[in-house]
Scaffold this active site. Structure first.
Site, PDB file in Angstrom:
ATOM      1  CB  SER A 131      -0.806  -0.102   1.112  1.00 31.76           C
ATOM      2  OG  SER A 131      -0.012  -0.094   2.410  1.00 31.76           O
ATOM      3  CG  HIS A 157      -3.598  -1.201  -2.569  1.00 38.53           C
ATOM      4  ND1 HIS A 157      -4.119  -0.071  -2.128  1.00 38.53           N
ATOM      5  CD2 HIS A 157      -3.186  -1.820  -1.205  1.00 38.53           C
ATOM      6  CE1 HIS A 157      -4.221   0.137  -0.878  1.00 38.53           C
ATOM      7  NE2 HIS A 157      -3.650  -0.793  -0.214  1.00 38.53           N
ATOM      8  CD  GLU A 200      -5.701   2.366  -4.924  1.00 41.16           C
ATOM      9  OE1 GLU A 200      -6.066   3.529  -5.152  1.00 41.16           O
ATOM     10  OE2 GLU A 200      -4.968   1.660  -4.024  1.00 41.16           O
ATOM     11  CG  ASN A 230      -3.821   3.889   1.622  1.00 46.26           C
ATOM     12  OD1 ASN A 230      -4.919   4.002   1.913  1.00 46.26           O
ATOM     13  ND2 ASN A 230      -2.963   2.975   1.532  1.00 46.26           N
TER      14      ASN A 230
HETATM   15  N1  CAA Z   1     -19.095 -14.662   4.203  1.00 42.10           N
HETATM   16  C1  CAA Z   1     -19.938 -14.135   3.301  1.00 42.10           C
HETATM   17  N2  CAA Z   1     -20.457 -12.784   3.535  1.00 42.10           N
HETATM   18  C2  CAA Z   1     -20.181 -12.081   4.768  1.00 42.10           C
HETATM   19  C3  CAA Z   1     -19.287 -12.850   5.435  1.00 42.10           C
HETATM   20  C4  CAA Z   1     -19.008 -13.993   5.440  1.00 42.10           C
HETATM   21  N3  CAA Z   1     -18.167 -14.764   6.228  1.00 42.10           N
HETATM   22  N4  CAA Z   1     -19.248 -12.166   6.811  1.00 42.10           N
HETATM   23  C5  CAA Z   1     -19.849 -10.909   6.312  1.00 42.10           C
HETATM   24  N5  CAA Z   1     -20.535 -11.225   5.254  1.00 42.10           N
HETATM   25  C6  CAA Z   1     -21.456 -10.113   4.414  1.00 42.10           C
HETATM   26  C7  CAA Z   1     -22.483  -9.837   5.130  1.00 42.10           C
HETATM   27  O1  CAA Z   1     -23.617 -10.909   5.103  1.00 42.10           O
HETATM   28  C8  CAA Z   1     -23.039  -8.596   4.778  1.00 42.10           C
HETATM   29  O2  CAA Z   1     -23.797  -8.641   3.514  1.00 42.10           O
HETATM   30  P1  CAA Z   1     -25.325  -8.295   3.444  1.00 42.10           P
HETATM   31  O3  CAA Z   1     -25.037  -6.641   3.474  1.00 42.10           O
HETATM   32  O4  CAA Z   1     -25.628  -8.747   2.187  1.00 42.10           O
HETATM   33  O5  CAA Z   1     -26.021  -8.666   4.434  1.00 42.10           O
HETATM   34  C9  CAA Z   1     -21.848  -7.907   4.595  1.00 42.10           C
HETATM   35  O6  CAA Z   1     -20.827  -8.808   4.479  1.00 42.10           O
HETATM   36  C10 CAA Z   1     -21.242  -6.676   5.680  1.00 42.10           C
HETATM   37  O7  CAA Z   1     -20.912  -7.605   6.804  1.00 42.10           O
HETATM   38  P2  CAA Z   1     -21.353  -7.267   8.384  1.00 42.10           P
HETATM   39  O8  CAA Z   1     -22.780  -6.954   8.199  1.00 42.10           O
HETATM   40  O9  CAA Z   1     -21.154  -8.407   9.185  1.00 42.10           O
HETATM   41  O10 CAA Z   1     -20.541  -6.216   8.691  1.00 42.10           O
HETATM   42  P3  CAA Z   1     -20.794  -4.560   8.374  1.00 42.10           P
HETATM   43  O11 CAA Z   1     -21.819  -4.143   7.647  1.00 42.10           O
HETATM   44  O12 CAA Z   1     -20.337  -4.079  10.051  1.00 42.10           O
HETATM   45  O13 CAA Z   1     -19.323  -4.332   7.590  1.00 42.10           O
HETATM   46  C11 CAA Z   1     -17.302  -3.826   7.164  1.00 42.10           C
HETATM   47  C12 CAA Z   1     -18.228  -4.680   7.776  1.00 42.10           C
HETATM   48  C13 CAA Z   1     -17.288  -4.319   5.533  1.00 42.10           C
HETATM   49  C14 CAA Z   1     -15.717  -4.132   7.600  1.00 42.10           C
HETATM   50  C15 CAA Z   1     -17.413  -2.476   7.103  1.00 42.10           C
HETATM   51  O14 CAA Z   1     -17.551  -1.863   8.555  1.00 42.10           O
HETATM   52  C16 CAA Z   1     -16.671  -1.233   6.321  1.00 42.10           C
HETATM   53  O15 CAA Z   1     -17.033  -1.230   5.101  1.00 42.10           O
HETATM   54  N6  CAA Z   1     -15.667  -0.726   6.847  1.00 42.10           N
HETATM   55  C17 CAA Z   1     -14.980   0.033   6.362  1.00 42.10           C
HETATM   56  C18 CAA Z   1     -13.783  -0.735   5.862  1.00 42.10           C
HETATM   57  C19 CAA Z   1     -12.658  -0.016   5.230  1.00 42.10           C
HETATM   58  O16 CAA Z   1     -12.775   1.107   4.916  1.00 42.10           O
HETATM   59  N7  CAA Z   1     -11.601  -0.726   4.664  1.00 42.10           N
HETATM   60  C20 CAA Z   1     -10.505  -0.193   4.054  1.00 42.10           C
HETATM   61  C21 CAA Z   1      -9.294   0.360   4.842  1.00 42.10           C
HETATM   62  S1  CAA Z   1      -8.068   0.984   4.281  1.00 42.10           S
HETATM   63  C22 CAA Z   1      -7.292  -0.233   3.464  1.00 42.10           C
HETATM   64  O17 CAA Z   1      -7.550  -1.545   3.494  1.00 42.10           O
HETATM   65  C23 CAA Z   1      -6.139   0.026   2.769  1.00 42.10           C
HETATM   66  C24 CAA Z   1      -4.715   0.426   3.113  1.00 42.10           C
HETATM   67  O18 CAA Z   1      -3.951   0.369   2.344  1.00 42.10           O
HETATM   68  C25 CAA Z   1      -4.532   0.884   4.576  1.00 42.10           C
END
Ligand code: CAA
Length: 288
Positions: A119, A140, A152, A190
């Site tokens: 990243s 990424h 990405e 990022n």
């Molecule tokens: N199998 C299949 N589907 C699953 C699952 C599994 N084991 N676990 C969860 N899901 C599904 C759920 O069923 C749900 O689907 P529906 O909407 O169809 O019901 C969906 O995935 C979301 O799951 P949850 O309801 O359990 O969780 P949530 O709604 O709280 O979402 C999250 C969790 C996706 C992490 C959300 O909080 C989110 O988007 N957070 C932000 C994350 C983010 O910004 N990430 C980027 C970080 S930066 C980065 O990574 C880059 C870097 O270089 C630092």
């Protein structure tokens, strides 16, 4: 499609997610880890996610075992000799990544494509040290890989256009939405996300509002799934500090400079959810 046999180096948080989505999409995947214990931990993470998917009714038990049947673990990079495409998701260290690509270069056919999930490190610098700079891209992914739609695909001045197209087609088949980016620190996401997260820390540091109010402000006022301080705990404060320092070194712009509070928390070992304490405290995986 040109890419059929996929290799993933590293089965940590990101690597295991990449292995899972590639196997779910029907690719044959070989994954390596440094030792058997690390490999077992990574494969267990995939098993847990898929088992939860079966429980939620998102896939059947038969589909789960077919996906896992396409995943082959190893602790030897020489087992990647037959791979068309290798994604490196090892630790975020330039020296460690150079070492991995040098070992792969020696055993993998010259026509195979290499990608790094870094990243923050320069794709150009990684590519230039291999014997195949034209067949090297950044790929990424975002955490949690199985749930986040985006990837990405990053090109350097040396990347061959046909290679870029092959990797874009692979990412689309996962299926992920592709953002094409040039190789600059932070790429697209990022570059925008890190200054935003650092600003949230500055707002807290300046006493403008409480951590809860800062998070609720962005969650409820802007429709973000998580507030910035919760997201910082989720990404890892040490990881954010590391990325911010690389971006500040490159751009020399104050908005990328890590605020003193972030540095103090990292030095204190408060790395976020994974260490049990960041802007919030965590017990048994729940915020307290
Ligand atoms: N199998 C299949 N589907 C699953 C699952 C599994 N084991 N676990 C969860 N899901 C599904 C759920 O069923 C749900 O689907 P529906 O909407 O169809 O019901 C969906 O995935 C979301 O799951 P949850 O309801 O359990 O969780 P949530 O709604 O709280 O979402 C999250 C969790 C996706 C992490 C959300 O909080 C989110 O988007 N957070 C932000 C994350 C983010 O910004 N990430 C980027 C970080 S930066 C980065 O990574 C880059 C870097 O270089 C630092």
């Amino acid at each position: 499609m040109a890419i059929q046999k996929v290799g993933v180096v590293g089965c940590g948080l990101m690597g295991s997610g990449i292995v899972q989505v590639a196997a779910q999409a029907g690719f044959d995947v070989r994954v390596s880890e440094v030792d058997d214990a690390a490999l077992a931990r990574g494969l267990a993470r995939i098993d847990k996610f898929l088992a939860a998917g079966v429980e939620k009714g998102k896939l059947t038990a038969e589909q789960k075992s077919a996906i896992q049947g396409r995943i082959h673990g190893t602790t030897e990079l020489k087992d990647f000799a037959d791979r068309d495409f290798i994604i490196e998701a090892a630790i975020e260290s330039l020296a460690a990544k150079h070492e991995v690509f040098a070992a792969l270069d020696a055993v993998v056919a010259p026509g195979a494509i290499f990608a790094s999930n870094t990243s923050s490190l320069s794709i150009t610098e990684l590519a230039a040290k291999t014997g195949r700079p034209a067949r090297f891209v950044g790929l990424h992914f975002f955490n949690p890989v199985p749930l986040m739609q985006l990837v990405e695909v990053v090109k350097t001045p040396m990347t061959d256009g046909a290679v870029f197209a092959d990797v874009t087609a692979f990412a689309a088949a996962l299926p992920k939405v592709v953002v094409a980016a040039q190789d600059t620190p932070g790429f697209v996401v990022n570059r925008l996300l890190v200054p935003y997260l650092l600003d949230a820390i500055r707002v807290l540091e300046a006493g403008v509002a409480s951590r809860e109010d800062i998070d609720n402000g962005m969650k409820l006022g802007c429709g973000h799934p998580m507030g910035p301080l919760t997201l910082l705990d989720f990404v890892g404060l040490d990881t954010t500090y590391y990325i911010a320092n690389i971006m500040f070194d490159e751009f020399k712009e104050p908005r990328f400079a890590p605020p003193p509070l972030l540095k103090r928390m990292v030095l204190a070992g408060w790395h976020g959810k994974k260490s049990g304490r960041g802007f919030y405290e965590y017990g048994a995986g729940q915020a307290r």
